[in-house]
Design a protein around this motif. Structure first.
Motif, PDB file in Angstrom:
ATOM      1  N   VAL A 191      48.804  30.305  30.723  1.00 22.29           N
ATOM      2  CA  VAL A 191      49.460  29.471  29.715  1.00 22.29           C
ATOM      3  C   VAL A 191      50.929  29.842  29.535  1.00 22.29           C
ATOM      4  O   VAL A 191      51.616  29.291  28.675  1.00 22.29           O
ATOM      5  N   GLY A 192      51.413  30.758  30.362  1.00 27.21           N
ATOM      6  CA  GLY A 192      52.830  31.099  30.338  1.00 27.21           C
ATOM      7  C   GLY A 192      53.308  31.618  29.000  1.00 27.21           C
ATOM      8  O   GLY A 192      52.570  32.252  28.245  1.00 27.21           O
ATOM      9  N   THR A 193      54.564  31.305  28.695  1.00 29.35           N
ATOM     10  CA  THR A 193      55.180  31.891  27.495  1.00 29.35           C
ATOM     11  C   THR A 193      54.884  31.111  26.219  1.00 29.35           C
ATOM     12  O   THR A 193      55.463  31.399  25.169  1.00 29.35           O
ATOM     13  N   LYS A 194      53.960  30.163  26.295  1.00 30.66           N
ATOM     14  CA  LYS A 194      53.461  29.553  25.054  1.00 30.66           C
ATOM     15  C   LYS A 194      52.808  30.635  24.190  1.00 30.66           C
ATOM     16  O   LYS A 194      52.767  30.524  22.960  1.00 30.66           O
ATOM     17  N   PHE A 210      58.047  26.141  28.028  1.00 30.81           N
ATOM     18  CA  PHE A 210      58.243  27.007  26.867  1.00 30.81           C
ATOM     19  C   PHE A 210      59.350  28.042  27.051  1.00 30.81           C
ATOM     20  O   PHE A 210      59.871  28.567  26.064  1.00 30.81           O
ATOM     21  N   SER A 211      59.724  28.330  28.282  1.00 33.32           N
ATOM     22  CA  SER A 211      60.872  29.230  28.472  1.00 33.32           C
ATOM     23  C   SER A 211      62.138  28.556  27.959  1.00 33.32           C
ATOM     24  O   SER A 211      63.003  29.196  27.345  1.00 33.32           O
ATOM     25  N   LEU A 212      62.248  27.241  28.188  1.00 34.81           N
ATOM     26  CA  LEU A 212      63.400  26.499  27.672  1.00 34.81           C
ATOM     27  C   LEU A 212      63.328  26.418  26.136  1.00 34.81           C
ATOM     28  O   LEU A 212      64.344  26.604  25.448  1.00 34.81           O
ATOM     29  N   ARG A 243      68.802  18.504  21.331  1.00 34.58           N
ATOM     30  CA  ARG A 243      69.210  19.892  21.062  1.00 34.58           C
ATOM     31  C   ARG A 243      69.530  20.650  22.353  1.00 34.58           C
ATOM     32  O   ARG A 243      70.316  21.592  22.350  1.00 34.58           O
ATOM     33  N   SER A 244      68.893  20.274  23.458  1.00 37.92           N
ATOM     34  CA  SER A 244      69.139  20.960  24.733  1.00 37.92           C
ATOM     35  C   SER A 244      70.278  20.328  25.521  1.00 37.92           C
ATOM     36  O   SER A 244      70.777  20.908  26.490  1.00 37.92           O
ATOM     37  N   MET A 252      64.860  15.928  31.484  1.00 37.57           N
ATOM     38  CA  MET A 252      63.680  16.124  30.647  1.00 37.57           C
ATOM     39  C   MET A 252      62.413  15.856  31.459  1.00 37.57           C
ATOM     40  O   MET A 252      61.433  16.606  31.384  1.00 37.57           O
ATOM     41  N   LEU A 253      62.439  14.801  32.261  1.00 31.32           N
ATOM     42  CA  LEU A 253      61.281  14.426  33.077  1.00 31.32           C
ATOM     43  C   LEU A 253      60.991  15.446  34.174  1.00 31.32           C
ATOM     44  O   LEU A 253      59.883  15.490  34.703  1.00 31.32           O
ATOM     45  N   SER A 254      61.970  16.254  34.515  1.00 31.27           N
ATOM     46  CA  SER A 254      61.772  17.303  35.519  1.00 31.27           C
ATOM     47  C   SER A 254      61.302  18.619  34.898  1.00 31.27           C
ATOM     48  O   SER A 254      61.025  19.576  35.615  1.00 31.27           O
ATOM     49  N   THR A 255      61.257  18.646  33.570  1.00 25.64           N
ATOM     50  CA  THR A 255      60.907  19.872  32.858  1.00 25.64           C
ATOM     51  C   THR A 255      59.619  19.744  32.051  1.00 25.64           C
ATOM     52  O   THR A 255      58.769  20.640  32.082  1.00 25.64           O
ATOM     53  N   PHE A 256      59.475  18.620  31.358  1.00 23.08           N
ATOM     54  CA  PHE A 256      58.356  18.434  30.426  1.00 23.08           C
ATOM     55  C   PHE A 256      57.459  17.271  30.867  1.00 23.08           C
ATOM     56  O   PHE A 256      57.835  16.462  31.715  1.00 23.08           O
TER      57      PHE A 256
END
Length: 352
Positions: A71-74, A198-200, A291-292, A299-303
């Motif tokens: 689940v990574g950094t969540k 979640f790292s972002l 905010r980013s 966004m589509l490449s990240t989330f």
């Protein structure tokens, strides 16, 4: 005196920071939770060196399908909020959602929890979530490993990994999991961020561009982004009984774009409507985009941007698919279609 000095100089496992008793106590907490997830195929119980399962009798020529994930950094968000009862659902979801892209039926699940020191209260909450995720996907929790790494792992921190096995008929076309020309692409609504990006998010928190306490939709941002990953197992397994699904993409690391590309053959491309507004979870993803300072395509490449799973179905089965999804109460969106490749890109975004 010599015996006393000998005892004082003794270096034991416990003095090294590892407690066998805590480990045994945790197993005792896990056993009743695991038992609630058991399928009739499971042989034995948690606590042995290995676990066993039969293959369901309905499969004449079964192929075992496996996957693993975390689940990574969540986890860091859960730690900040001191809320650990849903992160286990995420762990199961990340595995079974990958498994079900081959339209396989999940059979059993194993977990790995590593920490500096076992915290029984925190661990019980984590395993409650794992058990809940397993029940949601009809997948049995049959074993795992919990490891204490004193002085080798950050204090009061932990990490999770999961491993899942499912089954599918050998002659099934699902093993290819590739879109076909003229397929329609349908997006299934996500629960929010799920377990990626979640790292972002944490970087935005560190730069004070967002706060976990700020309000969003009558809740806090922290609670919204911690919402567990949607498990799509029951919807997909039910849908495949009435519809021919050519391919499925679980939208995880790499976002919408990276994961959709994985089911598009090299000789084809996908035409997708690049909506100026997010269809699902508009407030959340708009906030993150602003905010980013990311572009919509970034966004589509990240989330997942509101789409947790993508189906690729024949055009003539679109109506049947939509009707079935409605009966399953699964919000969805027609994203685009698969066609002959007209450029070097696998995905072509259309404005609108």
């Amino acid at each position: 005196m010599q015996n006393l000095l000998s005892k004082l100089n003794k270096t034991s496992y416990a003095s090294s920071g590892v407690s066998i008793k805590r480990g045994d106590d945790l197993v005792s907490l896990i056993k009743p939770l695991a038992k609630t997830t058991y399928r009739k195929e499971i042989l034995g119980s948690i606590g042995g060196f290995a676990a066993a399962s039969l293959v369901p009798k309905k499969y004449k020529n079964p192929v075992l399908i496996s996957c693993t994930d975390g689940v990574g950094t969540k986890i860091e968000i859960a730690r900040k909020l001191k809320k650990y009862d849903t992160i286990g659902i995420d762990l199961v979801a990340m595995c079974v959602n990958d498994l079900v892209t081959l339209q396989a039926e999940p059979l059993f699940f194993l977990d790995y929890l590593v920490t500096d020191k076992i915290n029984l209260k925190k661990s019980k909450e984590i395993f409650k979530g794992i058990a809940k995720g397993c029940k949601k996907s009809s997948c049995a929790l049959i074993g795992g490993e919990t490891a204490e790494h004193p002085n080798a792992f950050p204090k009061d921190n932990f990490d999770l990994a999961g491993f899942c096995v499912g089954v599918l008929e050998k002659d099934s076309k699902m093993l290819k999991n590739m879109s076909k020309k003229n397929d329609v692409l349908i997006g299934l609504k996500s629960n929010g961020l799920h377990s990626n990006g979640f790292s972002l998010i944490r970087k935005l928190i560190d730069k004070k561009k967002i706060s976990l306490d700020e309000k969003i939709k009558k809740s806090s941002l922290g609670r919204v982004i911690l919402k567990p990953t949607k498990i799509y197992v029951k919807e997909i397994l039910s849908l495949k009984e009435v519809v021919s699904i050519n391919a499925l993409s679980h939208i995880t690391g790499g976002g919408f774009i990276g994961n959709l590309e994985r089911i598009i053959p090299d000789n084809l491309s996908a035409s997708v409507s690049l909506m100026s507004k997010y269809h699902f979870h508009k407030e959340l993803f708009t906030l993150i985009e602003e905010r980013s300072n990311l572009t919509h395509e970034e966004m589509l490449s990240t989330f997942n941007c509101g789409i947790g799973m993508i189906l690729s179905v024949p055009k003539d089965e679109l109506d049947k698919t939509s009707k079935k999804l409605k009966t399953l109460n699964m919000p969805h969106l027609i994203l685009g279609k698969v066609q002959s490749k007209g450029s070097n890109k696998k995905i072509n975004f259309l404005n609108g």
